[in-house]
Write a protein that holds these residues in place. Structure first.
Motif, PDB file in Angstrom:
ATOM      1  N   ARG A 176     -51.037 -30.065  15.810  1.00 35.18           N
ATOM      2  CA  ARG A 176     -49.866 -30.931  15.976  1.00 35.18           C
ATOM      3  C   ARG A 176     -49.435 -31.580  14.657  1.00 35.18           C
ATOM      4  O   ARG A 176     -48.291 -32.017  14.533  1.00 35.18           O
ATOM      5  N   THR A 177     -50.347 -31.658  13.699  1.00 33.97           N
ATOM      6  CA  THR A 177     -50.036 -32.333  12.441  1.00 33.97           C
ATOM      7  C   THR A 177     -49.534 -31.367  11.381  1.00 33.97           C
ATOM      8  O   THR A 177     -49.233 -31.791  10.260  1.00 33.97           O
ATOM      9  N   LEU A 178     -49.449 -30.068  11.710  1.00 36.97           N
ATOM     10  CA  LEU A 178     -48.934 -29.099  10.744  1.00 36.97           C
ATOM     11  C   LEU A 178     -47.417 -29.104  10.825  1.00 36.97           C
ATOM     12  O   LEU A 178     -46.827 -28.432  11.654  1.00 36.97           O
ATOM     13  N   VAL A 179     -46.783 -29.877   9.974  1.00 39.70           N
ATOM     14  CA  VAL A 179     -45.344 -30.078  10.085  1.00 39.70           C
ATOM     15  C   VAL A 179     -44.572 -29.621   8.855  1.00 39.70           C
ATOM     16  O   VAL A 179     -43.349 -29.737   8.816  1.00 39.70           O
ATOM     17  N   ASP A 180     -45.279 -29.100   7.853  1.00 40.85           N
ATOM     18  CA  ASP A 180     -44.626 -28.631   6.639  1.00 40.85           C
ATOM     19  C   ASP A 180     -44.696 -27.120   6.605  1.00 40.85           C
ATOM     20  O   ASP A 180     -45.788 -26.546   6.656  1.00 40.85           O
ATOM     21  N   ASN A 181     -43.550 -26.442   6.521  1.00 38.50           N
ATOM     22  CA  ASN A 181     -43.539 -24.980   6.540  1.00 38.50           C
ATOM     23  C   ASN A 181     -44.284 -24.371   5.356  1.00 38.50           C
ATOM     24  O   ASN A 181     -44.746 -23.235   5.430  1.00 38.50           O
ATOM     25  N   ASP A 182     -44.381 -25.114   4.238  1.00 39.35           N
ATOM     26  CA  ASP A 182     -45.073 -24.601   3.061  1.00 39.35           C
ATOM     27  C   ASP A 182     -46.504 -25.121   2.964  1.00 39.35           C
ATOM     28  O   ASP A 182     -47.184 -24.897   1.971  1.00 39.35           O
ATOM     29  N   GLN A 183     -46.958 -25.793   3.995  1.00 32.61           N
ATOM     30  CA  GLN A 183     -48.284 -26.399   3.985  1.00 32.61           C
ATOM     31  C   GLN A 183     -49.357 -25.336   4.207  1.00 32.61           C
ATOM     32  O   GLN A 183     -49.202 -24.429   5.019  1.00 32.61           O
ATOM     33  N   GLU A 184     -50.458 -25.462   3.486  1.00 37.39           N
ATOM     34  CA  GLU A 184     -51.569 -24.550   3.701  1.00 37.39           C
ATOM     35  C   GLU A 184     -52.170 -24.774   5.080  1.00 37.39           C
ATOM     36  O   GLU A 184     -52.153 -25.890   5.599  1.00 37.39           O
ATOM     37  N   THR A 209     -41.389 -26.680  29.600  1.00 44.28           N
ATOM     38  CA  THR A 209     -42.716 -26.734  28.994  1.00 44.28           C
ATOM     39  C   THR A 209     -42.757 -27.915  28.027  1.00 44.28           C
ATOM     40  O   THR A 209     -41.721 -28.476  27.670  1.00 44.28           O
ATOM     41  N   SER A 210     -43.955 -28.277  27.584  1.00 49.20           N
ATOM     42  CA  SER A 210     -44.089 -29.489  26.759  1.00 49.20           C
ATOM     43  C   SER A 210     -44.641 -29.192  25.366  1.00 49.20           C
ATOM     44  O   SER A 210     -45.170 -30.088  24.711  1.00 49.20           O
ATOM     45  N   GLY A 211     -44.524 -27.946  24.918  1.00 53.38           N
ATOM     46  CA  GLY A 211     -45.000 -27.593  23.582  1.00 53.38           C
ATOM     47  C   GLY A 211     -43.952 -27.818  22.516  1.00 53.38           C
ATOM     48  O   GLY A 211     -43.022 -28.620  22.679  1.00 53.38           O
ATOM     49  N   VAL A 212     -44.083 -27.080  21.398  1.00 51.31           N
ATOM     50  CA  VAL A 212     -43.234 -27.301  20.227  1.00 51.31           C
ATOM     51  C   VAL A 212     -41.873 -26.636  20.406  1.00 51.31           C
ATOM     52  O   VAL A 212     -41.768 -25.412  20.519  1.00 51.31           O
ATOM     53  N   MET A 213     -40.834 -27.456  20.454  1.00 54.70           N
ATOM     54  CA  MET A 213     -39.437 -27.017  20.406  1.00 54.70           C
ATOM     55  C   MET A 213     -38.686 -27.992  19.510  1.00 54.70           C
ATOM     56  O   MET A 213     -38.989 -29.182  19.502  1.00 54.70           O
ATOM     57  N   GLN A 214     -37.731 -27.491  18.752  1.00 56.09           N
ATOM     58  CA  GLN A 214     -36.860 -28.333  17.925  1.00 56.09           C
ATOM     59  C   GLN A 214     -35.438 -28.149  18.434  1.00 56.09           C
ATOM     60  O   GLN A 214     -34.839 -27.089  18.271  1.00 56.09           O
ATOM     61  N   ILE A 215     -34.897 -29.205  19.070  1.00 59.23           N
ATOM     62  CA  ILE A 215     -33.617 -29.122  19.766  1.00 59.23           C
ATOM     63  C   ILE A 215     -32.670 -30.162  19.185  1.00 59.23           C
ATOM     64  O   ILE A 215     -33.067 -31.295  18.923  1.00 59.23           O
TER      65      ILE A 215
END
Length: 547
Positions: A111-119, A368-374
């Motif tokens: 849940r804390t992986l929020v940076d697309n360029d993050q390792e 559903t309650s997972g990851v969506m960006q709306i």
């Protein structure tokens, strides 16, 4: 404890044999004493995970319990975590008995992986390193089946994420996995009161079917696995097992030989029964119904059954999701108002209608309650599904993320104060182009206005959304009453948009492809738009290279 054991070992090496024998009699007692005084948390892959490496405690807790996740409302966190370090040159590899801890630690940190360029986090990197060998890959797969809890909404997505990044399994590894699982129709009926193992098994099979292609996929779909998946569609199975068994069969059917094999089992008869769940108030059964209907329309056709798009009533729908402005693997319902992603990529879609002025509002129901960006996006917003970029990941869009509790703009995020969304929640989206602000609502509770997107875009906004694996939601552009209309005066998309009867039709993929094959392109047409006659010719400049 490890340090003490090493000291004893090296010291005893230099003593006489008699002294070593004496020490060996006392070492078990010493170790037992140390073990009793240990704190029981030796996980080093994430300092703050709160997940223990005790394998026995995991096996008790994971079957029907959710991994505890810290509440970001009471413990504010930096929206972008620092990258996890890799294993140092003198840092030992993970032991096999810690693989369960690595899997659960990845689930806790995802849940804390929020940076697309993050390792990736250290736990995930270690699992990928383990999976480079056949033995390690098998350990990782068995752990995913064994420990991912049923209730965590990100569980299946983590299975997909981990396996998708692991090396392709060898033929020997696949054969060994088939022998270890030893699946059959009878196995599907076992442990019905503990559905987590079956859900995870079907999710793993679906991920492998998507990852493999051709003969490898055909070889994996043995008679035993086919019977296992078909039996899992029966009504005595848990709905989540039915859902992921159906998704696995869909992915196996991406290979034509497998599609023929599955179709010959008369799977369509069971899907016709499951299709009745498309409007079920139980959101898990509703997902099963959605996927059953999609499969009947696109994959496992039933003779004499009318396609859904031919019988659905679209009379009062003037705005819907645009099936011509969507990334490749997103599923859209025949009514054009419900979307779902079952691929390993980050799929996106926009509405058919955009606005340039005024105040506008629409709502979304989370199935559903997972990851969506709306949220909102202009036509300049790019969909890069395989790179993980969606709505809110460029300067021309802004999105609400209720799972990770974030607002997204230009691939950067900031936390918001709403609780995590759950199935059935209603998210509201207000766009005020007069005052240049966006307001997000959760069940009628609003957040402070967002304005940063207007530095790059001031008009041409579409409702838009991006979906992580196994996520689904329903849009309401005003064709039916809103659950939580804002107090401000606003317009609805359905009142101002217009679609012809032909534009409303969302064709099944095979019919869409058949129509495309019938399109003839004139010999002298433009090679870019394929619509108008070519009026420009590019020729070599004729300049010499290198002076």
């Amino acid at each position: 404890m490890i340090v003490v054991a090493l000291v004893v070992f090296y010291a005893s090496r230099s003593l006489l044999q008699g002294l070593r024998l004496t020490l060996e009699q006392h070492i078990p007692c010493l170790l037992q004493t140390l073990g009793a005084s240990s704190m029981g948390n030796s996980c080093v892959c994430r300092e703050d995970s709160g997940v223990e490496d005790n394998t026995e405690s995991r096996s008790r807790q994971t079957e029907n319990s959710r991994v505890p996740v810290s509440d970001s409302r009471s413990h504010p966190r930096d929206p972008v975590r620092p990258p996890r370090r890799g294993r140092g040159p003198h840092e030992p590899r993970r032991k096999k008995h810690n693989v369960d801890g690595l899997v659960l630690d990845t689930l806790a940190v995802i849940r804390t992986l929020v940076d697309n360029d993050q390792e990736p986090p250290y736990s995930m990197m270690t699992l990928h390193e383990m999976a480079e060998t056949d033995e390690g890959w098998l350990e990782v797969v068995q752990s995913l089946i064994r420990v991912i809890p049923l209730e965590d909404p990100l569980g299946p997505a983590v299975i997909t994420l981990l396996l998708d990044e692991c090396p392709l399994p060898t033929k020997d590894a696949l054969q060994k996995l088939t022998e270890i699982l030893s699946l059959s129709g009878a196995v599907a009926c076992q442990d019905a009161c503990h559905p987590a193992k079956h859900r995870n098994t079907t999710a793993v099979l679906g991920c492998l079917a998507e990852k493999l292609a051709g003969p490898a996929s055909v070889g994996l779909l043995s008679q035993g696995i086919l019977e296992y998946l078909l039996q899992s569609l029966e009504f005595q199975s848990h709905p989540t097992v039915m859902l992921f068994a159906l998704i696995a069969l869909e992915k196996f059917a991406q290979t034509s030989e497998n599609k023929m094999t599955v179709s010959e089992t008369c799977i369509s008869d069971q899907l016709v029964l499951l299709e009745k769940w498309t409007d079920n108030p139980d959101y898990l059964k509703r997902q099963v119904g959605f996927c059953a209907q999609w499969s009947l329309d696109n994959l496992f056709l039933k003779e004499g059954r009318q396609f859904t798009y031919e019988k659905v009533d679209l009379t009062n729908i003037n705005a819907m999701l645009n099936s011509n402005d969507v990334s490749e693997y997103l599923k859209i319902s025949p009514r054009g108002l419900e979307a779902r992603c079952d691929a390993s990529s980050f799929e996106s879609v926009r509405c058919t209608f955009c606005v340039d002025s005024g105040v506008w509002y629409y709502e979304v129901t989370a199935i559903t309650s997972g990851v969506m960006q709306i949220g909102w996006a202009t036509k300049d917003s790019k969909f890069l599904n395989h790179e993980g970029y969606g709505i809110g990941d460029d300067e021309y869009s802004c999105a609400y993320d209720g799972c990770r509790q974030l607002i997204w703009y230009n691939a950067r995020s900031k936390p918001h104060s709403h609780p995590c969304w759950k199935e059935g929640d209603t998210i509201g989206f207000l766009l005020d182009l007069q005052d240049k602000k966006m307001i997000f609502y959760l069940n009628g509770n609003q957040l402070p206005a967002e304005k940063q997107v207007f530095s790059s875009a001031v008009s041409g906004f579409f409702p838009a959304a991006s979906f992580m694996s196994y996520q689904q939601c329903e849009f309401n552009f005003g064709a039916k009453p809103f659950k939580y209309p804002p107090s401000a005066k606003f317009s609805t998309f359905n009142d101002y948009a217009f679609l012809t009867a032909e534009e409303k039709i969302i064709l099944p993929r095979h019919r869409r492809l058949a129509l495309l094959k019938q399109v003839s392109i004139r010999e002298n047409c433009c090679t870019l738009c394929c619509d108008e006659i070519a009026d420009t010719e590019l020729r070599p400049c004729g300049h010499r290279y290198g002076g």
